[in-house]
Write a protein that holds these residues in place. Structure first.
Motif, PDB file in Angstrom:
ATOM      1  N   VAL A 172       0.857  -1.184   0.000  1.00 20.08           N
ATOM      2  CA  VAL A 172       0.000   0.000   0.000  1.00 20.08           C
ATOM      3  C   VAL A 172       0.898   1.239   0.000  1.00 20.08           C
ATOM      4  N   ILE A 173       0.651   2.145  -0.960  1.00 19.39           N
ATOM      5  CA  ILE A 173       1.412   3.397  -1.024  1.00 19.39           C
ATOM      6  C   ILE A 173       0.527   4.606  -0.718  1.00 19.39           C
ATOM      7  N   SER A 174      -0.778   4.384  -0.640  1.00 21.95           N
ATOM      8  CA  SER A 174      -1.709   5.454  -0.310  1.00 21.95           C
ATOM      9  C   SER A 174      -2.986   4.831   0.253  1.00 21.95           C
ATOM     10  N   GLY A 175      -3.510   5.427   1.317  1.00 24.14           N
ATOM     11  CA  GLY A 175      -4.786   4.972   1.863  1.00 24.14           C
ATOM     12  C   GLY A 175      -4.685   3.920   2.946  1.00 24.14           C
ATOM     13  N   MET A 176      -3.518   3.770   3.565  1.00 24.03           N
ATOM     14  CA  MET A 176      -3.390   2.774   4.639  1.00 24.03           C
ATOM     15  C   MET A 176      -4.337   3.102   5.786  1.00 24.03           C
ATOM     16  N   ASN A 177      -4.642   4.370   5.992  1.00 22.20           N
ATOM     17  CA  ASN A 177      -5.607   4.744   7.018  1.00 22.20           C
ATOM     18  C   ASN A 177      -6.978   4.137   6.732  1.00 22.20           C
ATOM     19  N   PHE A 178      -7.301   3.942   5.460  1.00 23.50           N
ATOM     20  CA  PHE A 178      -8.582   3.314   5.104  1.00 23.50           C
ATOM     21  C   PHE A 178      -8.520   1.798   5.298  1.00 23.50           C
ATOM     22  N   VAL A 179      -7.352   1.206   5.083  1.00 22.27           N
ATOM     23  CA  VAL A 179      -7.177  -0.218   5.371  1.00 22.27           C
ATOM     24  C   VAL A 179      -7.411  -0.452   6.865  1.00 22.27           C
ATOM     25  N   ASP A 180      -6.884   0.453   7.699  1.00 20.11           N
ATOM     26  CA  ASP A 180      -7.071   0.333   9.152  1.00 20.11           C
ATOM     27  C   ASP A 180      -8.538   0.353   9.556  1.00 20.11           C
ATOM     28  N   GLN A 181      -9.391   0.926   8.712  1.00 23.34           N
ATOM     29  CA  GLN A 181     -10.816   1.062   9.029  1.00 23.34           C
ATOM     30  C   GLN A 181     -11.672  -0.065   8.456  1.00 23.34           C
ATOM     31  N   ILE A 182     -11.065  -1.055   7.791  1.00 19.14           N
ATOM     32  CA  ILE A 182     -11.831  -2.196   7.274  1.00 19.14           C
ATOM     33  C   ILE A 182     -12.469  -2.917   8.455  1.00 19.14           C
ATOM     34  N   ALA A 183     -13.759  -3.205   8.329  1.00 25.73           N
ATOM     35  CA  ALA A 183     -14.529  -3.805   9.426  1.00 25.73           C
ATOM     36  C   ALA A 183     -13.916  -5.132   9.865  1.00 25.73           C
ATOM     37  N   PRO A 184     -13.657  -5.290  11.182  1.00 23.41           N
ATOM     38  CA  PRO A 184     -13.044  -6.521  11.691  1.00 23.41           C
ATOM     39  C   PRO A 184     -14.054  -7.661  11.841  1.00 23.41           C
ATOM     40  N   GLY A 185     -13.521  -8.876  11.855  1.00 18.96           N
ATOM     41  CA  GLY A 185     -14.343 -10.061  12.111  1.00 18.96           C
ATOM     42  C   GLY A 185     -13.972 -11.202  11.196  1.00 18.96           C
ATOM     43  N   GLU A 186     -14.461 -12.380  11.557  1.00 13.61           N
ATOM     44  CA  GLU A 186     -14.213 -13.606  10.787  1.00 13.61           C
ATOM     45  C   GLU A 186     -15.499 -14.411  10.647  1.00 13.61           C
ATOM     46  N   PRO A 187     -16.479 -13.995   9.906  1.00 16.75           N
ATOM     47  CA  PRO A 187     -16.534 -12.811   9.051  1.00 16.75           C
ATOM     48  C   PRO A 187     -17.034 -11.589   9.825  1.00 16.75           C
ATOM     49  N   PRO A 188     -16.793 -10.398   9.283  1.00 15.32           N
ATOM     50  CA  PRO A 188     -17.313  -9.191   9.925  1.00 15.32           C
ATOM     51  C   PRO A 188     -18.845  -9.169   9.887  1.00 15.32           C
ATOM     52  N   ALA A 189     -19.447  -8.583  10.912  1.00 16.17           N
ATOM     53  CA  ALA A 189     -20.914  -8.460  10.954  1.00 16.17           C
ATOM     54  C   ALA A 189     -21.411  -7.593   9.794  1.00 16.17           C
ATOM     55  N   GLU A 190     -20.717  -6.506   9.535  1.00 15.66           N
ATOM     56  CA  GLU A 190     -21.032  -5.628   8.404  1.00 15.66           C
ATOM     57  C   GLU A 190     -19.743  -5.421   7.612  1.00 15.66           C
ATOM     58  N   PRO A 191     -19.442  -6.356   6.704  1.00 12.81           N
ATOM     59  CA  PRO A 191     -18.144  -6.342   6.031  1.00 12.81           C
ATOM     60  C   PRO A 191     -17.926  -5.143   5.118  1.00 12.81           C
ATOM     61  N   THR A 192     -16.683  -4.733   5.044  1.00  9.97           N
ATOM     62  CA  THR A 192     -16.260  -3.721   4.077  1.00  9.97           C
ATOM     63  C   THR A 192     -16.115  -4.420   2.735  1.00  9.97           C
ATOM     64  N   ARG A 193     -16.615  -3.774   1.687  1.00 11.45           N
ATOM     65  CA  ARG A 193     -16.549  -4.352   0.340  1.00 11.45           C
ATOM     66  C   ARG A 193     -15.621  -3.550  -0.553  1.00 11.45           C
ATOM     67  N   ILE A 194     -15.164  -4.207  -1.589  1.00  7.11           N
ATOM     68  CA  ILE A 194     -14.444  -3.534  -2.665  1.00  7.11           C
ATOM     69  C   ILE A 194     -15.519  -3.038  -3.623  1.00  7.11           C
ATOM     70  N   VAL A 195     -15.736  -1.752  -3.656  1.00  5.02           N
ATOM     71  CA  VAL A 195     -16.731  -1.200  -4.582  1.00  5.02           C
ATOM     72  C   VAL A 195     -16.240  -1.366  -6.004  1.00  5.02           C
ATOM     73  N   ARG A 196     -14.954  -0.991  -6.203  1.00  3.63           N
ATOM     74  CA  ARG A 196     -14.374  -1.104  -7.545  1.00  3.63           C
ATOM     75  C   ARG A 196     -12.871  -1.198  -7.412  1.00  3.63           C
ATOM     76  N   ALA A 197     -12.269  -2.079  -8.199  1.00  2.00           N
ATOM     77  CA  ALA A 197     -10.814  -2.187  -8.286  1.00  2.00           C
ATOM     78  C   ALA A 197     -10.422  -1.832  -9.717  1.00  2.00           C
ATOM     79  N   THR A 198      -9.385  -0.991  -9.846  1.00  2.00           N
ATOM     80  CA  THR A 198      -8.923  -0.553 -11.162  1.00  2.00           C
ATOM     81  C   THR A 198      -7.409  -0.543 -11.204  1.00  2.00           C
ATOM     82  N   LEU A 199      -6.869  -0.421 -12.401  1.00  2.00           N
ATOM     83  CA  LEU A 199      -5.429  -0.299 -12.603  1.00  2.00           C
ATOM     84  C   LEU A 199      -5.125   1.083 -13.155  1.00  2.00           C
ATOM     85  N   GLY A 200      -3.970   1.602 -12.803  1.00  2.00           N
ATOM     86  CA  GLY A 200      -3.538   2.888 -13.328  1.00  2.00           C
ATOM     87  C   GLY A 200      -3.646   3.983 -12.309  1.00  2.00           C
TER      88      GLY A 200
END
Length: 190
Positions: free
Chosen positions: A161-189
């Motif tokens: 990660v080179i940008s947005g690690m603060n957002f990684v820290d906010q990914i909902a915890p759990g195995e599985p999380p009660a309200e999981p964080t999703r990838i809305v969209r992944a892109t390249l570039g």
């Protein structure tokens, strides 16, 4: 027969899985991406999270060309869009990339051979999740919250990660999380 991720990542860190580490030490790589790799915008993986943040990962084809190509291929296909982070352990890592959302799935593509390298598992490291077999990585990945040197040389590190690690820290915890964080969209570039 398609291999699945039936074993959770944490179970893979047990003594039997660690015993499968490669005998040879991989050639040393620079922790930061070489200039040519960093300058190529196709080596930037952008992940928009449902929590509102954006994470940018510097992919390392110089360290793990097959794993990076798999991430790129699946991203171009829209595979990661809508998938959740199904296993998030505070003080350890966040794991995603499973279309089933339970750690047992992968893409329709064949598994990728291990590309163990010298890149360390530092905060922000992105690696390929796998089952017990070293050559069972497919679509799943994990992002480290903290350094974990015990994983070095045992999992394929393919980015950081080179940008947005603060957002990684906010990914909902759990195995599985009660309200999981999703990838809305992944892109390249960019």
């Amino acid at each position: 027969m398609k291999l699945t991720f039936a074993l959770p990542l944490l179970a893979l860190l047990s003594a039997p899985a660690l015993a499968q580490a490669p005998a040879a030490t991989p050639a040393p790589l620079p922790i930061n991406a070489p200039a040519a790799v960093a300058a190529d915008l196709s080596n930037r993986w952008t992940i928009e999270l449902s929590s509102g943040g954006t994470v940018v990962v510097q992919l390392r084809p110089d360290a793990a060309p097959q794993a990076v190509e798999r991430i790129k291929t699946l991203t171009r296909q829209g595979f990661y869009n809508g998938l959740l982070f199904h296993r998030v352990i505070p003080g350890f890592m966040a794991q995603g990339g499973d279309p089933k959302g339970d750690g047992t799935g992968g893409s329709p593509l064949p598994d990728v051979k291990a590309e163990f390298n010298s890149l360390p598992h530092l905060r922000g490291t992105v690696s390929a999740a796998r089952a017990a077999s070293p050559d069972s990585a497919n679509s799943q990945f994990y992002i480290m919250f903290v350094p974990r040197i015990s994983l070095d040389g045992k999992y394929t590190v393919f980015g950081r990660v080179i940008s947005g690690m603060n957002f990684v820290d906010q990914i909902a915890p759990g195995e599985p999380p009660a309200e999981p964080t999703r990838i809305v969209r992944a892109t390249l570039g960019g």
